[in-house]
Design a protein around this motif. Structure first.
Motif, PDB file in Angstrom:
ATOM      1  N   PRO A   1       0.775  -1.514   0.023  1.00 11.28           N
ATOM      2  CA  PRO A   1       0.165   0.071  -0.136  1.00 11.28           C
ATOM      3  C   PRO A   1       0.884   1.270   0.035  1.00 11.28           C
ATOM      4  O   PRO A   1       0.312   2.185  -0.480  1.00 11.28           O
ATOM      5  N   LEU A   2       1.906   1.346   0.745  1.00 11.39           N
ATOM      6  CA  LEU A   2       2.872   2.208   0.602  1.00 11.39           C
ATOM      7  C   LEU A   2       3.412   2.773  -0.759  1.00 11.39           C
ATOM      8  O   LEU A   2       3.403   3.880  -1.208  1.00 11.39           O
ATOM      9  N   VAL A   3       3.788   1.510  -1.394  1.00  9.11           N
ATOM     10  CA  VAL A   3       4.133   1.809  -2.648  1.00  9.11           C
ATOM     11  C   VAL A   3       3.151   2.216  -3.733  1.00  9.11           C
ATOM     12  O   VAL A   3       3.252   3.238  -4.613  1.00  9.11           O
ATOM     13  N   GLN A   4       1.945   1.800  -3.469  1.00  8.09           N
ATOM     14  CA  GLN A   4       0.803   1.910  -4.291  1.00  8.09           C
ATOM     15  C   GLN A   4       0.388   3.588  -4.213  1.00  8.09           C
ATOM     16  O   GLN A   4       0.108   4.190  -4.920  1.00  8.09           O
ATOM     17  N   ASN A   5       0.578   4.017  -2.916  1.00  6.69           N
ATOM     18  CA  ASN A   5       0.273   5.468  -2.540  1.00  6.69           C
ATOM     19  C   ASN A   5       1.509   6.263  -3.237  1.00  6.69           C
ATOM     20  O   ASN A   5       1.146   7.689  -3.349  1.00  6.69           O
ATOM     21  N   PHE A   6       2.724   6.002  -3.148  1.00 11.46           N
ATOM     22  CA  PHE A   6       3.597   6.903  -3.923  1.00 11.46           C
ATOM     23  C   PHE A   6       3.345   7.003  -5.297  1.00 11.46           C
ATOM     24  O   PHE A   6       3.702   7.832  -5.780  1.00 11.46           O
ATOM     25  N   VAL A   7       2.892   5.773  -5.878  1.00  9.45           N
ATOM     26  CA  VAL A   7       2.513   5.779  -7.182  1.00  9.45           C
ATOM     27  C   VAL A   7       1.361   6.798  -7.503  1.00  9.45           C
ATOM     28  O   VAL A   7       1.235   7.684  -8.346  1.00  9.45           O
ATOM     29  N   ALA A   8       0.417   6.835  -6.613  1.00  6.25           N
ATOM     30  CA  ALA A   8      -0.989   7.547  -6.575  1.00  6.25           C
ATOM     31  C   ALA A   8      -0.500   9.108  -6.277  1.00  6.25           C
ATOM     32  O   ALA A   8      -0.877   9.839  -7.127  1.00  6.25           O
TER      33      ALA A   8
ATOM     34  N   TYR B   1      -3.423   1.289  -9.214  1.00 12.43           N
ATOM     35  CA  TYR B   1      -3.861  -0.002  -9.063  1.00 12.43           C
ATOM     36  C   TYR B   1      -3.167  -0.858  -9.826  1.00 12.43           C
ATOM     37  O   TYR B   1      -3.682  -2.187  -9.675  1.00 12.43           O
ATOM     38  N   TRP B   2      -2.221  -0.504 -10.663  1.00  9.20           N
ATOM     39  CA  TRP B   2      -1.350  -1.547 -11.127  1.00  9.20           C
ATOM     40  C   TRP B   2      -0.600  -2.363 -10.235  1.00  9.20           C
ATOM     41  O   TRP B   2      -0.197  -3.434 -10.446  1.00  9.20           O
ATOM     42  N   VAL B   3      -0.386  -1.881  -9.162  1.00  5.61           N
ATOM     43  CA  VAL B   3       0.473  -2.538  -7.929  1.00  5.61           C
ATOM     44  C   VAL B   3      -0.319  -3.743  -7.634  1.00  5.61           C
ATOM     45  O   VAL B   3       0.072  -4.779  -7.288  1.00  5.61           O
ATOM     46  N   PRO B   4      -1.763  -3.656  -6.832  1.00  2.88           N
ATOM     47  CA  PRO B   4      -2.339  -4.983  -6.586  1.00  2.88           C
ATOM     48  C   PRO B   4      -2.497  -5.469  -7.917  1.00  2.88           C
ATOM     49  O   PRO B   4      -2.902  -7.090  -7.833  1.00  2.88           O
ATOM     50  N   PHE B   5      -3.054  -5.066  -8.935  1.00  4.65           N
ATOM     51  CA  PHE B   5      -3.116  -5.968 -10.136  1.00  4.65           C
ATOM     52  C   PHE B   5      -1.884  -7.129 -10.383  1.00  4.65           C
ATOM     53  O   PHE B   5      -2.112  -8.188 -10.512  1.00  4.65           O
ATOM     54  N   ILE B   6      -0.764  -6.554 -10.347  1.00  8.15           N
ATOM     55  CA  ILE B   6       0.452  -7.417 -10.347  1.00  8.15           C
ATOM     56  C   ILE B   6       0.735  -8.245  -9.139  1.00  8.15           C
ATOM     57  O   ILE B   6       0.848  -9.541  -9.126  1.00  8.15           O
ATOM     58  N   GLY B   7       0.063  -7.711  -8.153  1.00  2.00           N
ATOM     59  CA  GLY B   7       0.158  -8.817  -7.057  1.00  2.00           C
ATOM     60  C   GLY B   7      -0.884  -9.901  -7.202  1.00  2.00           C
ATOM     61  O   GLY B   7      -0.589 -11.203  -6.954  1.00  2.00           O
ATOM     62  N   LEU B   8      -2.227  -9.684  -7.711  1.00  2.00           N
ATOM     63  CA  LEU B   8      -3.161 -10.555  -8.118  1.00  2.00           C
ATOM     64  C   LEU B   8      -2.522 -11.714  -9.059  1.00  2.00           C
ATOM     65  O   LEU B   8      -2.956 -12.821  -9.107  1.00  2.00           O
TER      66      LEU B   8
END
Length: 427
Positions: free
Chosen positions: A383-390, A399-406
């Motif tokens: 989530p920290l990486v995701q919000n840095f991207v945000a 949301y490409w971050v959780p997509f890659i995780g999935l």
């Protein structure tokens, strides 16, 4: 394996502890909206409380597993409850001190508690269910109550905060802090009088020969441990960033109360999904459930990324009024609808990954649980990486971050979960 004897009360206590884990953990993300306003912080800094909470897993995961072996389930759980009470208490004090650093300290301490309780709850429920599909079914039941408590947190924070303004502060959510401390106190008192079986307690007997193997010797466990970190990061990042997105005047533009109800609906979807998972867990394999959940989750996340945020839809949410809570409709960007539905997918992942990763580990199960908890730090990192991207590219691109995780979880469910180390003795 636990057979014939009834352990209804221990099972009930483990399920209650599962709920406590969710209540305190899920407090971090909606609190991010509060601290963003109070301290004029970025999305990245707003998610630091969540990061501090999960960072504790990195330090406590393996020691918690050792504690489980040395002092048993009951004493380990009681220790976790005491630490949790202190952690939430420090977060409450941060409102009085008006200190962001004190808040982070409280979140960090609370994280130690969540890690300890997770180490107790997961193997205990799996053991009481006898492992396999029944063990997975009990984990899904516990996860259902976990979702119920998770649903309540963003809803309560949103109701207490209302519209986010420059005057919004940590003090506004003190009732939530008091509730959390009360839960810890009551559960601790009850647990002190409950008889908990201790299947993995080290009795102090001399071991003739130390095994040259460990949980790390199993490829499917190593990949599963990585998977649990990725999963928790996805589970937390999707609704946490959505709260920021919806409450941002330049994006979703909703008040905190409405944003909170939408995020609460994500956790409600997890609750519904876990009801389904619990009902079919004894008939459908963990692998099948994880393949379906991760695959559908990828599709929904992709739709959220590419859909125009200017297109609004109405979705059913909780609404609060003078007469109490009720269901109503809220107009949100269509992206939020797809992200809310991701909750149905993440709902069954924890039990599925844990069950697949520890299958066939035998005597290494207790230490494996501790390692698992260390990897839960992914719930703070992703989530920290995701919000840095945000912060740098926009909410939806993040949301490409959780997509890659999935996508990784899809791979694990299909290929990585196979036990290729069946020659290792586990008795």
């Amino acid at each position: 394996m636990i057979q014939k004897k009834s352990y209804a009360l221990p099972i009930l206590m483990m399920i209650l502890l599962f709920g406590m884990i969710s209540f305190v953990t899920n407090l971090a993300a909606p609190m991010g909206v509060v601290v963003k306003s109070q301290f004029q912080a970025s999305n990245f800094l707003g998610m630091l409380g969540n990061f501090a909470n999960f960072l504790a897993y990195l330090f406590m995961g393996i020691p918690a597993g050792k504690l489980l072996e040395k002092i048993g389930y009951k004493k380990t759980a009681l220790l976790g409850i005491v630490v949790g009470f202190v952690g939430v208490g420090v977060q409450f004090m941060s409102g009085i001190a008006e200190s962001f650093l004190v808040y982070l300290l409280g979140a960090f301490i609370a994280g130690f508690s969540m890690c300890i309780l997770n180490v107790v709850v997961n193997p205990m429920l799996n053991t009481l269910g006898g492992g396999g599909r029944k063990g997975n079914q009990l984990l899904q039941v516990g996860a259902t109550f976990n979702s119920l408590m998770g649903t309540s947190v963003p809803l309560l924070v949103g109701m207490l905060v209302g519209v986010v303004t420059s005057n919004t502060s940590i003090k506004d959510v003190n009732p939530v802090m008091f509730t959390a401390m009360g839960i810890f106190a009551v559960a601790g008192i009850v647990l002190a009088f409950v008889n908990i079986p201790e299947p993995h307690l080290n009795t102090g007997e001399v071991v003739a020969e130390k095994s040259k193997h460990s949980a790390w010797s199993f490829r499917h466990f190593v990949l599963g441990a990585i998977g649990i970190g990725v999963y928790v990061g996805v589970e937390v990042g999707v609704p946490g960033t959505m709260f920021f997105f919806l409450a941002d005047a330049n994006a979703g533009g909703l008040d905190a109360a409405t944003a909170g109800t939408v995020v609460a609906t994500y956790w409600l979807m997890m609750l519904a999904g876990r009801f389904i998972g619990a009902s079919i867990g004894g008939k459908v394999s963990s692998k099948t459930m994880l393949v379906a959940a991760s695959g559908i989750g990828m599709i929904l996340t992709l739709l959220a990324i590419v859909s125009p945020s200017t297109f609004a839809v109405s979705i059913p949410v909780f609404q609060s009024s003078a007469t109490g809570l009720s269901f109503g409709l809220a107009s949100v960007p269509v992206n939020a609808m797809f992200l809310v539905l991701v909750g149905l997918c993440t709902s069954v992942m924890w039990g599925g990954i844990f069950n697949l990763a520890v299958e066939g580990l035998g005597k290494f199960t207790a230490s494996a649980s501790g390692i698992f908890m260390t990897m839960v730090v992914g719930g703070g990192i992703l989530p920290l990486v995701q919000n840095f991207v945000a912060d740098n590219t926009g909410y939806l691109v993040s949301y490409w971050v959780p997509f890659i995780g999935l996508a990784y979880l899809f791979y694990y469910s299909l290929i990585g979960s196979k036990n290729v180390n069946t020659d290792i003795p586990v008795d």
